[in-house]
Write a protein that holds these residues in place. Structure first.
Motif, short mmCIF file in Angstrom:
data_model
loop_
_atom_site.label_atom_id
_atom_site.label_comp_id
_atom_site.label_asym_id
_atom_site.label_seq_id
_atom_site.Cartn_x
_atom_site.Cartn_y
_atom_site.Cartn_z
N ASN A 289 -27.23 -13.19 26.68
CA ASN A 289 -26.30 -14.17 27.25
C ASN A 289 -25.31 -14.55 26.15
OD1 ASN A 289 -27.38 -16.24 25.63
ND2 ASN A 289 -28.91 -16.75 27.17
N THR B 139 -21.91 -12.02 36.54
CA THR B 139 -22.08 -13.40 37.03
C THR B 139 -22.91 -13.45 38.32
OG1 THR B 139 -20.08 -13.23 38.37
CG2 THR B 139 -19.82 -14.17 36.16
N LYS B 140 -23.43 -14.64 38.55
CA LYS B 140 -24.12 -14.91 39.81
C LYS B 140 -23.16 -14.70 40.98
CE LYS B 140 -26.99 -18.71 41.57
NZ LYS B 140 -26.21 -19.28 42.68
N HIS C 141 -26.62 -16.74 34.75
CA HIS C 141 -25.98 -15.52 35.25
C HIS C 141 -26.81 -14.30 34.88
CE1 HIS C 141 -22.42 -17.61 36.58
NE2 HIS C 141 -22.30 -18.19 35.40
N LYS D 29 -22.26 -14.00 29.86
CA LYS D 29 -22.10 -15.37 30.35
C LYS D 29 -23.34 -16.21 30.04
CE LYS D 29 -18.20 -14.12 32.46
NZ LYS D 29 -18.11 -12.66 32.21
#
Ligand code: DOR
Ligand code: ZN
Length: 347
Positions: A204, A178-179, A228, A224
């Motif tokens: 993704n 994730t970011k 992300h 995700k």
């Protein structure tokens, strides 16, 4: 145009080799390209003690084909019964390079994992004292938390409080997806590292779910949303020492992937390096591939970099990778990136 690149031989800082027939089948796929790997301890039963890690290491070396060089870097599976003294002795002997935290129920063979972090605090305190890294499977497992939010919630409710309580504890955020994971690792300083898998740079969540369920793209943490994935690409290709390669190559036989309750894991050992060359070239960052795959990991683990080199060449023709490898445990599907790959590892 850049058509070849030579880098120091890479290492894999997160790898599942399993045991027995599967180990025998998958080990050459990693040893062909990687000098060393951090070996995950989630066997059945798990690798909990130094003695078990030593025996597992011997089985890995015994399964290595003649003429191949490979160094398994062993880990211990943290349980609520783990003894600080056993961990310290296994680290002091040089056998064990990290301890793995699986929150109970988070993934494959994690039921012996940790339910209550308070119970393992004496082990973590000892690890902080001796500088032994903790590798974290960073997902909460409470039923109320959506599976796509498990990583971000883990960072806020488990990882950050733990690091505030034990600021000297050296932590690897394994397979960030994730970011939020990228951003937390960026701010963590020298006690924090993060591994990124090959497949999370490529897929993704649409890859898993659009046009029918694709079980070979199902892994944990689950892939995700696209933004992300883009954050992961930016991090991996940034050259920042916080991020390094951990493939999380996780073989399961096809019968258990293509199943009503399919196992989590993507098997990427066979084609990881060509895929990474493709991704880094796409990002205009081939000059950062060596940092990600060969330099940042040893720096975090305080190990020397490899002296041997690897040459990657981009060919006119798309390269053909095996769709499956055939082990004595059964066939294992090799990760399919879904696009043509022109890069190959040359001897
Ligand atoms: O996809 C995964 N597979 N994630 C994990 O955390 C474990 C692994 C496995 O052991 O199969
Ligand atoms: Zn894993």
């Amino acid at each position: 145009m850049n058509t070849e690149i030579t880098i120091r031989r890479p290492d894999d800082w997160h790898l599942h080799l399993r045991d027995g027939a599967m180990l025998k089948g998958v080990l050459p796929e990693t040893a062909r390209h990687f000098a060393r790997a951090i070996i995950m301890p989630n066997l059945v039963p798990p690798v909990v003690t130094g003695e078990q890690a030593g025996a597992y290491r011997e089985r890995i070396l015994a399964a290595l084909p003649e003429g191949m060089a490979f160094e398994p870097l062993m880990t211990l599976y943290l349980t609520e019964g783990t003894e600080p003294a056993d961990v310290a002795a296994a680290a002091a002997s040089g056998l064990v390079k990290a301890v793995k935290l699986y929150p109970a129920g988070a993934t494959t063979n994690s039921h012996s994992g940790v339910r209550d972090l308070a119970k393992v605090m004496p082990v973590l305190e000892k690890m902080a004292e001796i500088g032994l890294p903790l590798c974290t499977h960073g997902e909460v497992t409470t039923a109320e938390v959506d599976i796509f939010d498990r990583e971000a919630v883990f960072i806020d409710t488990v990882l950050d409080p733990l690091r505030r309580r034990l600021p000297d504890l050296r932590v690897v955020m394994e397979h960030i997806t994730t970011k939020e994971g990228v951003e937390y690792a960026a701010e963590g300083g020298e006690t924090l590292g993060a591994t990124i898998t090959t497949h999370h740079l490529i897929i993704n969540r649409n890859h898993i779910l659009v046009g029918g369920i694709k079980p070979h793209y199902y892994c944990l943490p689950v892939a995700k949303r696209e933004h992300h994935r883009l954050a992961l690409r930016k991090a991996a290709t940034s050259g920042s020492p916080r991020y390094f390669l951990g493939t999380d190559s996780a073989p399961h036989v096809d019968a258990l992937k293509e199943h009503a309750c399919g196992c989590a894991g993507c098997f990427t050992a066979t084609n990881t390096m060509p895929l990474l060359a493709h991704v880094f070239e796409e990002e205009g960052a081939l000059d950062k591939l060596e940092a990600f795959a060969s330099l940042n990991g040893p720096a975090f683990y305080r190990l020397p970099v490899n002296e041997a080199r690897m040459r990657l060449v981009k060919h006119e023709a798309a390269q053909v990778f095996p769709a499956k490898i055939f082990t004595e445990a059964g066939p294992v599907t090799v990760f399919d990136p879904g696009f043509p790959v022109h890069w190959a590892v040359e001897a």
